[in-house]
Design an enzyme around this catalytic site. Structure first.
Site, short mmCIF file in Angstrom:
data_model
loop_
_atom_site.label_atom_id
_atom_site.label_comp_id
_atom_site.label_asym_id
_atom_site.label_seq_id
_atom_site.Cartn_x
_atom_site.Cartn_y
_atom_site.Cartn_z
N SER A 154 0.82 -1.21 0.00
CA SER A 154 0.00 0.00 0.00
C SER A 154 0.86 1.26 0.00
CB SER A 154 -0.92 0.00 1.23
OG SER A 154 -1.72 -1.15 1.24
N1 SAM Z 1 -0.44 -5.18 4.14
C1 SAM Z 1 0.24 -5.47 2.91
C2 SAM Z 1 1.61 -4.89 2.85
O1 SAM Z 1 2.04 -4.22 3.79
O2 SAM Z 1 2.31 -5.16 1.85
C3 SAM Z 1 -0.55 -5.08 1.68
C4 SAM Z 1 -1.73 -5.94 1.50
S1 SAM Z 1 -2.28 -6.13 -0.15
C5 SAM Z 1 -3.02 -4.58 -0.47
C6 SAM Z 1 -3.66 -7.23 0.21
C7 SAM Z 1 -3.23 -8.61 0.63
O3 SAM Z 1 -4.37 -9.29 1.15
C8 SAM Z 1 -2.71 -9.47 -0.51
O4 SAM Z 1 -1.46 -9.97 -0.20
C9 SAM Z 1 -3.74 -10.57 -0.62
O5 SAM Z 1 -3.21 -11.81 -1.05
C10 SAM Z 1 -4.27 -10.64 0.79
N2 SAM Z 1 -5.57 -11.27 0.95
C11 SAM Z 1 -6.68 -11.15 0.19
N3 SAM Z 1 -7.67 -11.92 0.70
C12 SAM Z 1 -7.18 -12.52 1.81
C13 SAM Z 1 -7.71 -13.43 2.77
N4 SAM Z 1 -8.97 -13.88 2.72
N5 SAM Z 1 -6.91 -13.84 3.78
C14 SAM Z 1 -5.62 -13.40 3.87
N6 SAM Z 1 -5.06 -12.55 2.98
C15 SAM Z 1 -5.84 -12.11 1.98
#
Ligand code: SAM
Length: 217
Positions: free
Chosen positions: A64
């Site tokens: 992000s």
């Molecule tokens: N917090 C992260 C960082 O600091 O890099 C950025 C997160 S990215 C915008 C969203 C993340 O949520 C992705 O890695 C995606 O694979 C994960 N995600 C989506 N659905 C999910 C779920 N049900 N459980 C766990 N992770 C999930």
């Protein structure tokens, strides 16, 4: 590797992107001024690590924008003894910021390769109070509940019910909620069996895929 250039870029990020836009929590500013964000991005993107933008981290996911990381962290109002649940480890950068401000972080990621690489970088920078768990974070993480704070870093249609029940009394939950394309950043505060909602700013996150998120197909 930490270079003078990275250090300078990080300090500029703090003053020109975070303080300039109204982030006032000294702990958040100090954490983001010290955590090497460039370690969490692809080697080919290191020169952009401190830019005012999200960046791709593979698997159609993103790290992000720094300002959004700061805003979400500030909204959590973390205390040093807090236990935090993060849903969506991604690169691990948000977890590293949380690790500097709270006692124990549990971070759930659904993509094995991202969970593995986040674990590796977090260990390398010494963020020993972060545990990365592979799984569907839309169902929360019952094992270590309740949590003082919960942060969801993927877009949900609404607050997943399991996350509400895993939030401690007085706890804060921050989540981008709304449509699949755009959402509002929301903060929910638990008061007994009731939840107080504050709607913040419009945002655009990748979707939370899972049982209590969006369907993955
Ligand atoms: N917090 C992260 C960082 O600091 O890099 C950025 C997160 S990215 C915008 C969203 C993340 O949520 C992705 O890695 C995606 O694979 C994960 N995600 C989506 N659905 C999910 C779920 N049900 N459980 C766990 N992770 C999930």
């Amino acid at each position: 590797m930490e270079t003078e250039e990275n250090q300078q870029a990080r300090l500029r990020m703090v003053s020109q992107q975070l303080e300039y836009r109204g982030i006032v929590d000294r702990g958040v500013l100090e954490a983001m001024g010290s955590i090497p964000r460039h370690r969490f991005v692809d080697p080919g993107l290191v020169s952009q690590a401190y830019h005012d933008t999200p960046l791709p981290i593979g698997h159609s996911q993103t790290i992000s924008q720094p300002y959004i990381v700061a805003l979400m962290t500030q909204l959590l109002q973390l205390q040093p003894d807090n236990t935090v649940l993060e849903i969506g480890t991604g690169s691990g950068y948000q977890a590293a910021v949380l690790s500097a401000l709270a006692a124990q972080i549990y971070s759930v990621e659904r993509i094995p390769e991202l969970a593995d690489s986040a674990r590796k970088v977090l260990a390398e920078i010494g963020a020993d109070n972060v545990q990365v768990i592979l799984g569907d974070g839309s169902i929360g993480l019952e094992k270590y509940a309740p949590y003082d704070t919960i942060i969801v870093t993927a877009a949900a249609p609404g607050v997943p019910e399991p996350l509400k029940s895993q939030l401690a009394e007085g706890g804060r939950l921050v989540i981008p909620a709304g449509g699949r394309g755009t959402q509002y950043l929301e903060r929910w505060t638990r008061e007994g069996d009731r939840f107080h909602l504050e709607r913040m700013v419009p945002v655009a996150f990748v979707p939370l895929l899972g049982e209590f998120g969006w369907p993955s197909a």
